[in-house]
Design a protein around this motif. Structure first.
Motif, PDB file in Angstrom:
ATOM      1  N   ARG A  98       0.836  -1.208   0.000  1.00 10.53           N
ATOM      2  CA  ARG A  98       0.000   0.000   0.000  1.00 10.53           C
ATOM      3  C   ARG A  98       0.874   1.263   0.000  1.00 10.53           C
ATOM      4  O   ARG A  98       0.555   2.245  -0.671  1.00 10.53           O
ATOM      5  N   LEU A 101       2.311   2.201  -3.523  1.00  9.31           N
ATOM      6  CA  LEU A 101       1.479   3.001  -4.414  1.00  9.31           C
ATOM      7  C   LEU A 101       1.515   4.467  -4.015  1.00  9.31           C
ATOM      8  O   LEU A 101       1.517   5.354  -4.881  1.00  9.31           O
ATOM      9  N   CYS A 139       0.302  -3.333  -6.010  1.00  6.43           N
ATOM     10  CA  CYS A 139      -0.025  -2.238  -5.093  1.00  6.43           C
ATOM     11  C   CYS A 139      -1.496  -1.851  -5.173  1.00  6.43           C
ATOM     12  O   CYS A 139      -2.130  -1.553  -4.148  1.00  6.43           O
ATOM     13  N   LEU A 140      -2.071  -1.841  -6.378  1.00  7.02           N
ATOM     14  CA  LEU A 140      -3.493  -1.514  -6.520  1.00  7.02           C
ATOM     15  C   LEU A 140      -4.370  -2.545  -5.821  1.00  7.02           C
ATOM     16  O   LEU A 140      -5.365  -2.193  -5.166  1.00  7.02           O
ATOM     17  N   TYR A 141      -4.013  -3.807  -5.942  1.00  5.48           N
ATOM     18  CA  TYR A 141      -4.790  -4.838  -5.253  1.00  5.48           C
ATOM     19  C   TYR A 141      -4.681  -4.667  -3.738  1.00  5.48           C
ATOM     20  O   TYR A 141      -5.686  -4.805  -3.023  1.00  5.48           O
ATOM     21  N   HIS A 144      -7.030  -1.695  -2.666  1.00  8.20           N
ATOM     22  CA  HIS A 144      -8.472  -1.730  -2.894  1.00  8.20           C
ATOM     23  C   HIS A 144      -9.130  -3.056  -2.518  1.00  8.20           C
ATOM     24  O   HIS A 144     -10.311  -3.053  -2.142  1.00  8.20           O
ATOM     25  N   PRO A 206      -4.063   4.595 -11.404  1.00  5.38           N
ATOM     26  CA  PRO A 206      -4.518   4.525 -10.000  1.00  5.38           C
ATOM     27  C   PRO A 206      -5.753   5.371  -9.715  1.00  5.38           C
ATOM     28  O   PRO A 206      -6.654   4.939  -8.985  1.00  5.38           O
ATOM     29  N   VAL A 209      -8.840   3.584 -11.316  1.00  2.13           N
ATOM     30  CA  VAL A 209      -9.237   2.396 -10.560  1.00  2.13           C
ATOM     31  C   VAL A 209      -9.869   2.795  -9.231  1.00  2.13           C
ATOM     32  O   VAL A 209     -10.845   2.183  -8.775  1.00  2.13           O
ATOM     33  N   SER A 210      -9.331   3.810  -8.596  1.00  3.80           N
ATOM     34  CA  SER A 210      -9.903   4.275  -7.329  1.00  3.80           C
ATOM     35  C   SER A 210     -11.342   4.737  -7.502  1.00  3.80           C
ATOM     36  O   SER A 210     -12.206   4.473  -6.648  1.00  3.80           O
ATOM     37  N   ARG A 213     -13.564   1.510  -7.973  1.00  5.05           N
ATOM     38  CA  ARG A 213     -13.733   0.719  -6.756  1.00  5.05           C
ATOM     39  C   ARG A 213     -14.528   1.483  -5.698  1.00  5.05           C
ATOM     40  O   ARG A 213     -15.183   0.865  -4.855  1.00  5.05           O
ATOM     41  N   TRP A 221      -8.117  -8.154 -11.752  1.00  4.37           N
ATOM     42  CA  TRP A 221      -6.696  -7.847 -11.701  1.00  4.37           C
ATOM     43  C   TRP A 221      -5.853  -8.661 -12.680  1.00  4.37           C
ATOM     44  O   TRP A 221      -4.956  -8.090 -13.325  1.00  4.37           O
TER      45      TRP A 221
END
Length: 301
Positions: A98, A101, A139-141, A144, A206, A209-210, A213, A221
Motif C-alpha cells: 500500500r 502506491l 499495489c493496486l490490489y 483496494h 490509480p 481504478v480508485s 472501486r 486484476w
C-alpha cells in the motif's frame, strides 16, 4: 526269390487308405481330414469375440480446467496474483504494498522483499520496465481489495479464474449499467485511458481504478495486468478489446436493483375542498332568548 506279395527291400509296408491313388506324392504324409466350417444361417448375427476384461478407466473431464485443455492465457497472471495475496496475508506485506502506491513505486526494493518469498515475477526479460506493471497491479490490489490481516476471518478464498473479456471496458460498462457513472462519462473515461501511452497510462490508472472501486465496480486484476504487459507493443489490440467489452450487451443480473424503500406508492390526486359558507357556531352564553311579541294596548273610545 522275391514274390509279388513281398514288399520291396528298404520300403515299409502300409495299409491302403482312402487317399491312395489320389495323386499324393510318395513320401509325403497326407493332410488329416478337417471338417469344413459351417457358414452362419441367413439373418443370424455373427458370433462376437469374447469381451476383454480389465480395469475400467473413468472418463476424462473436458473443460477449461481439465488436464487436456490448453493453458489459459491468464495463467501466469493468475499465478502472480496468488503470490500477491500471500504477501498481503501478513500486516507488513500489505502495508508495504500500500505504501508503494503512495510513493509511486519510487523504492521498489521493499516490494520485492515481500513478494519474492512467495513467488516470482513472470516478466521476460526481468527488467525494471517489464516488471513495473506487475508491481503496479500488486499495489493496486493491496489498496483496494486486500483484506486487513489483523481483522478476524480476514483471509478470503481464492477467486474463480477470471475471464479475459472482463477488462477495463467491461468494468466501465458495469459502472454505466449500475448507474455508478453516466454512460457518457464512462465512455469518455475509457477513451481517455485508451489514448495514453504506457507511461501516462501507468500514471493515471490509480485514479481511474480508485473511482471505479469507490462505486463498488469490480476490476479483474489478472486481466488488467495482462493488458498492461501488452500495452507497449500491442496497445492497438488492447484498445479494440476494451471497446468490444464496453459495447457488449450486459446481462440482466448487472442491472442496479431497486430497493423496496425507494419505491413509493402512487398517490391519488386529492380533491380540492369546496368552500361552503357555514354559520358560525355560537356558545350557549352568547345565545339570546327569543322575545315574545308584545300586544299593543287598545285605545279607549
Amino acid at each position: 526269390m522275391t514274390t509279388a506279395e513281398d514288399p520291396m527291400p528298404g520300403t515299409a509296408s502300409r495299409t491302403a487308405g482312402p487317399h491312395d491313388g489320389a495323386g499324393a506324392p510318395e513320401g509325403r504324409t497326407p493332410a488329416p481330414d478337417v471338417a469344413p466350417a459351417t457358414p452362419p444361417e441367413h439373418g443370424a448375427p455373427n458370433p462376437s469375440p469374447p469381451a476383454k476384461t480389465g480395469p475400467v478407466r473413468p472418463a476424462q473431464a473436458t473443460g477449461p480446467n481439465s488436464p487436456d485443455s490448453p493453458p489459459s492465457p491468464l495463467a501466469p497472471y493468475e499465478r502472480f496474483l496468488r503470490t500477491v495475496r500471500k504477501a498481503c496475508d501478513s500486516p507488513g506485506g500489505r502495508a508495504a504494498l500500500r505504501q508503494g502506491l503512495a510513493d509511486e513505486l519510487a523504492s521498489p526494493w521493499r516490494l520485492y522483499m515481500h513478494l519474492l518469498p512467495h513467488g516470482t515475477i513472470p516478466a521476460s526479460p526481468a527488467t525494471r520496465e517489464t516488471e513495473y506493471p506487475y508491481l503496479l497491479v500488486a499495489c493496486l490490489y493491496a489498496v483496494h481489495d486486500a483484506p486487513n490481516p489483523r481483522t478476524p476471518a480476514a483471509r478470503t478464498p481464492s477467486p474463480k479464474p477470471a475471464d479475459r473479456r472482463h477488462n477495463l471496458g467491461w468494468s466501465y460498462a458495469r459502472a454505466a449499467a449500475t448507474h455508478a457513472m453516466r454512460a457518457r462519462n464512462a465512455a469518455d473515461a475509457l477513451s481517455h485511458l485508451a489514448q495514453l501511452d504506457a507511461d501516462d497510462l501507468y500514471r493515471e490508472l490509480p485514479g481511474a481504478v480508485s473511482l471505479l472501486r469507490s462505486h463498488g465496480v469490480p476490476v479483474r486484476w489478472p486481466v488488467l495486468l495482462r493488458d498492461l504487459t501488452r500495452w507497449p507493443t500491442r496497445a492497438e489490440y488492447v484498445r479494440i478489446e476494451w471497446a468490444r467489452a464496453f459495447h457488449a450487451p450486459a446481462p440482466m443480473s448487472e442491472a442496479k436493483p431497486i430497493r423496496t424503500s425507494e419505491v413509493q406508492p402512487a398517490r391519488a390526486p386529492e380533491a380540492k375542498p369546496t368552500h361552503v359558507s357555514e354559520a358560525k357556531p355560537t356558545s350557549a352564553s352568547e345565545a339570546k332568548p327569543a322575545r315574545a311579541p308584545q300586544e299593543k294596548p287598545e285605545k279607549s273610545p
